[in-house]
Design a protein around this motif. Structure first.
Motif, PDB file in Angstrom:
ATOM      1  N   ILE A  10      14.623  66.373 -10.257  1.00  0.00           N
ATOM      2  CA  ILE A  10      13.293  66.157  -9.679  1.00  0.00           C
ATOM      3  C   ILE A  10      12.272  65.880 -10.780  1.00  0.00           C
ATOM      4  O   ILE A  10      11.367  65.056 -10.624  1.00  0.00           O
ATOM      5  N   ILE A  26      11.022  74.710  -4.861  1.00  0.00           N
ATOM      6  CA  ILE A  26      11.101  73.396  -4.229  1.00  0.00           C
ATOM      7  C   ILE A  26      10.014  73.256  -3.167  1.00  0.00           C
ATOM      8  O   ILE A  26       9.347  72.215  -3.039  1.00  0.00           O
ATOM      9  N   SER A  82      19.090  70.307  -9.799  1.00  0.00           N
ATOM     10  CA  SER A  82      18.094  69.481  -9.106  1.00  0.00           C
ATOM     11  C   SER A  82      16.707  69.636  -9.711  1.00  0.00           C
ATOM     12  O   SER A  82      15.869  68.734  -9.584  1.00  0.00           O
ATOM     13  N   PHE A  83      16.431  70.760 -10.382  1.00  0.00           N
ATOM     14  CA  PHE A  83      15.134  70.908 -11.041  1.00  0.00           C
ATOM     15  C   PHE A  83      14.956  69.831 -12.118  1.00  0.00           C
ATOM     16  O   PHE A  83      13.880  69.245 -12.255  1.00  0.00           O
ATOM     17  N   PHE A 107      17.220  66.220  -4.056  1.00  0.00           N
ATOM     18  CA  PHE A 107      17.568  67.647  -3.990  1.00  0.00           C
ATOM     19  C   PHE A 107      18.854  67.870  -3.196  1.00  0.00           C
ATOM     20  O   PHE A 107      19.774  68.552  -3.668  1.00  0.00           O
TER      21      PHE A 107
END
Length: 709
Positions: free
Chosen positions: A52, A192, A48-49, A284
């Motif tokens: 994003i 996050i 998800s890093f 996320f």
């Protein structure tokens, strides 16, 4: 912040899916133990890093940043080498790695993004593909700087700890989580949360959200849009670095071609697409859910292609079921930033009938084909085979010119159509004994039908999302259609021999080269006729102004589906020739990386013209064939960035500039005034414009400006 999180219905849906997966695993209703579910959540959170980061850059620049994963890849390789080889302190090495990634992000934004800030988004997206090749080059040479031929070492963690997640319900062995996993579990919520606080409460975060909504309005309000773009790239680079650094010890890091390529990018794109490239909360949570599903499938099924099928189903479902934006901003962005291509100016009507124009350009074309034929006769056999491959790839490039250059439909998975054609042609030739010309014709027709099927749902989406859908299609072909486990009945396992064509043997590279040259000529004639037909004119007009064309009662949808069919036909025929050239059908030949290479090749040459596609193929694959493998990445990547900076229209713009210079000389020699040739030039003291008022007192000169084509 929590209240707004819970008010988001899409976020709640994915949270419900997450809770359902955990409950199902705990009650033996899910085929994976609880420890695998927890491991999938950790891996999904790390991916998800990257997701994003993709969303942040899309919101700011309206592009897919293909370099997102590899920015973190450089940081991960450097950190592993510093910590494992030089025994540097872990935290110092990680800090250097993250700082390097942030510096790379700033450098890319300042040198590439700023240069193409007002360019079509398509060009800027392609520039990030070129940057990716430069980053992969850095990843490959870094181990050599530390005395290693390749990177196989692991990064040690700064502490020793572990815990187990037992599976009481199924009695399966417990899943052990090491210190690497613990570090990831602790880091993910902190980072996050920091990103969420930055975007919601800091002045720069609020300004970045405003700029994402409307850059022009934000600029009028005094918001420094370009400075915000730099900061966003730095933040996205830091996220990519953290994700890669935490992912490296938990999944492994081996740089022998790159762990951070298109495959990982597609996995990161899936949750970003679910979040419509806008909603980071949905991105996320959906990334975590997809990570759980991915690990559960990996736990139960040995075939990794099943995981890709599920991933692609999520991408296609998100693209087809997502609500289209009602505001006009999305449509305006798509039309103005993804379909702006430089159209090639035809030979002016005043000069077409002149013998030196009519026969001169034909003589040049005949001379070029004569040189190709001469090279096929006297050139080294190995090089003749390489030139035949360049011609085959140029045919795929022509298919992209039709679909993307003329119809304005972005395709990043064009090698998927070629892969379908290769499979059909090989099956007919090897298993059915069909003659090569008929097999290629059948492959082209199947490719056209598949392209229409792909084009039907693709017409619902435009610009970025169409590009993602075609990218997913290319991955689907490489992992499923060209997989012996699923299509073994179609794909031949034995070597594909080249049978005779009309009684002529094409076994040797020279003979096969001339056969390829004949097919290549036929496709060029077909594409040229298509461009001059009513359909070609409709495609160009609809690309530039769809609403105006529909106002005349033209069926734009039918015209675009026809463009998909012609494009699929050309690519599939080229794919059949590719299978004969390689004597095999391999998924690695038609993978996502190859699709991106072909797309970059056409952009280098110029998307608006057929000669541009040929020039792009000649340049791109000559660099690959004649330079060492590692340095060819630098030649294609850095070379393309420099080329696009100097001539945004590609090599075709240079060629047509020379053509226009010759036409101006002909017009001057004949004493003709050709307005279209001097419309983009300025008068000074070098070129005579016959009939102008200045000609009475002096000989004026027309000098090409930077925008002339």
């Amino acid at each position: 912040m929590v209240a707004s999180f819970l008010r988001d219905r899409a976020t709640l849906f994915w949270l419900a899916c997450l809770i359902a997966l955990v409950v199902a695993s705990a009650t033996r209703a899910w085929p994976a133990p609880l420890g695998i579910v927890f491991l999938g959540a950790v891996i999904g959170a790390l991916i998800s890093f990257i997701s994003i980061g993709l969303v942040l850059i899309y919101r700011t620049n309206r592009i897919i940043n293909f370099a997102q994963a590899d920015i973190g890849g450089v940081a991960a390789v450097l950190t592993v080498l510093l910590v494992a080889q030089t025994k540097m302190n872990y935290f110092l090495g990680v800090a250097i790695g993250i700082a390097t990634a942030m510096a790379l992000g700033a450098l890319i934004e300042l040198t590439v993004v700023r240069r193409f800030f007002k360019a079509p988004r398509l060009i800027l997206t392609v520039a990030t593909i070129a940057v990716t090749q430069v980053l992969v080059f850095i990843e490959l040479i870094l181990p050599g700087a530390f005395g290693l031929d390749f990177l196989t070492v692991e990064i040690p963690t700064p502490f020793d700890a572990q815990f187990q997640v037992p599976d009481v319900a199924t009695g399966l062995p417990a899943v052990i989580f090491s210190a690497n996993h613990i570090l990831a579990i602790v880091s993910v919520p902190l980072l996050i949360g920091a990103i969420a606080l930055f975007l919601k409460y800091t002045r720069m975060g609020i300004a970045s959200r405003a700029a994402a909504e409307n850059q022009e309005r934000a600029s009028l309000l005094g918001i420094p849009v370009r400075r915000i773009s730099t900061i966003v790239w730095i933040v996205a680079a830091a996220l990519s670095a953290v994700g890669a650094l935490l992912r490296a010890p938990t999944i492994g890091l081996s740089i022998a071609g790159g762990n951070f390529g298109p495959s990982l990018l597609v996995r990161a794109l899936a949750p970003a697409i679910v979040g419509r490239m806008e909603n980071m909360r949905v991105t996320f949570v959906s990334s975590v859910v997809l990570g759980i599903i991915d690990q559960a499938v990996f736990f139960r099924v040995a075939d990794p292609s099943i995981r890709d099928v599920i991933l692609l189903a999520v991408i296609f479902g998100a693209l087809l079921l997502a609500r289209r934006d009602r505001a006009g901003r999305s449509e305006e962005v798509e039309e103005s930033t993804w379909q702006q291509l430089r159209e090639v100016r035809p030979v002016p009507r005043e000069l077409r009938a002149l013998p030196e124009v009519r026969f001169g350009f034909r003589a040049i074309a005949v001379a070029l084909f004569g040189l190709l034929a001469l090279f096929g006769l006297v050139g080294p056999s190995f090089r003749v085979g390489q030139v035949a491959l360049i011609l085959i790839l140029a045919m795929i490039g022509v298919s992209l010119v039709v679909l993307t250059g003329w119809a304005g439909q972005i395709s990043l998975g064009q090698m998927g159509f070629a892969g379908v054609g290769a499979a059909v042609a090989a099956a007919l030739i090897v298993k059915q004994g069909v003659a090569v010309p008929l097999a290629l014709l059948a492959a082209g027709l199947v490719g056209a039908a598949v392209a229409v099927v792909v084009g039907l749902p693709a017409l619902r989406v435009k610009g970025l999302f169409l590009a993602v859908s075609t990218l997913a299609f290319g991955l689907l072909v490489a992992t499923v259609v060209l997989n012996q486990n699923y299509f073994g009945w179609l794909l031949p396992r034995e070597r594909i021999e080249r049978p005779s064509v009309f009684g002529f043997e094409v076994v040797s590279d020279r003979a096969f080269f001339f056969f390829v040259l004949v097919v290549f000529t036929l496709i060029l004639i077909s594409a040229r006729s298509l461009r001059r037909s009513r359909l070609g004119r409709v495609l160009i007009a609809a690309r530039d102004n769809e609403q105006a064309v529909r106002g005349y009662g033209v069926n734009v949808t039918r015209a675009r589906l026809a463009a998909f069919s012609f494009s699929g036909f050309y690519a599939a025929v080229a794919g059949g020739l590719f299978a004969l050239h390689q004597n095999a059908v391999s998924a690695t030949t038609f993978n996502v990386e190859a699709s991106l290479q072909v797309f970059v090749m056409v952009v280098i040459g110029g998307l608006g013209s057929i000669p541009g596609a040929l020039l792009g193929a000649a340049y791109y694959f000559s660099v690959i064939f004649f330079l060492p493998p590692v340095y060819s990445l630098l030649g294609t990547g850095l070379g393309m960035v420099v080329l696009l900076m100097v001539v945004p229209g590609g090599l075709g713009q240079v060629a047509y500039g020379w053509r226009d210079s010759i036409l101006r000389w002909v017009a001057k020699r004949r004493g003709l005034v050709v307005p279209s040739l001097v419309a983009d030039v300025r008068v000074d003291d070098s070129v005579l414009i016959p009939g102008s008022p200045a000609a009475e007192s002096r000989e004026p000169v027309a000098t090409r400006t930077a925008d002339s084509g």
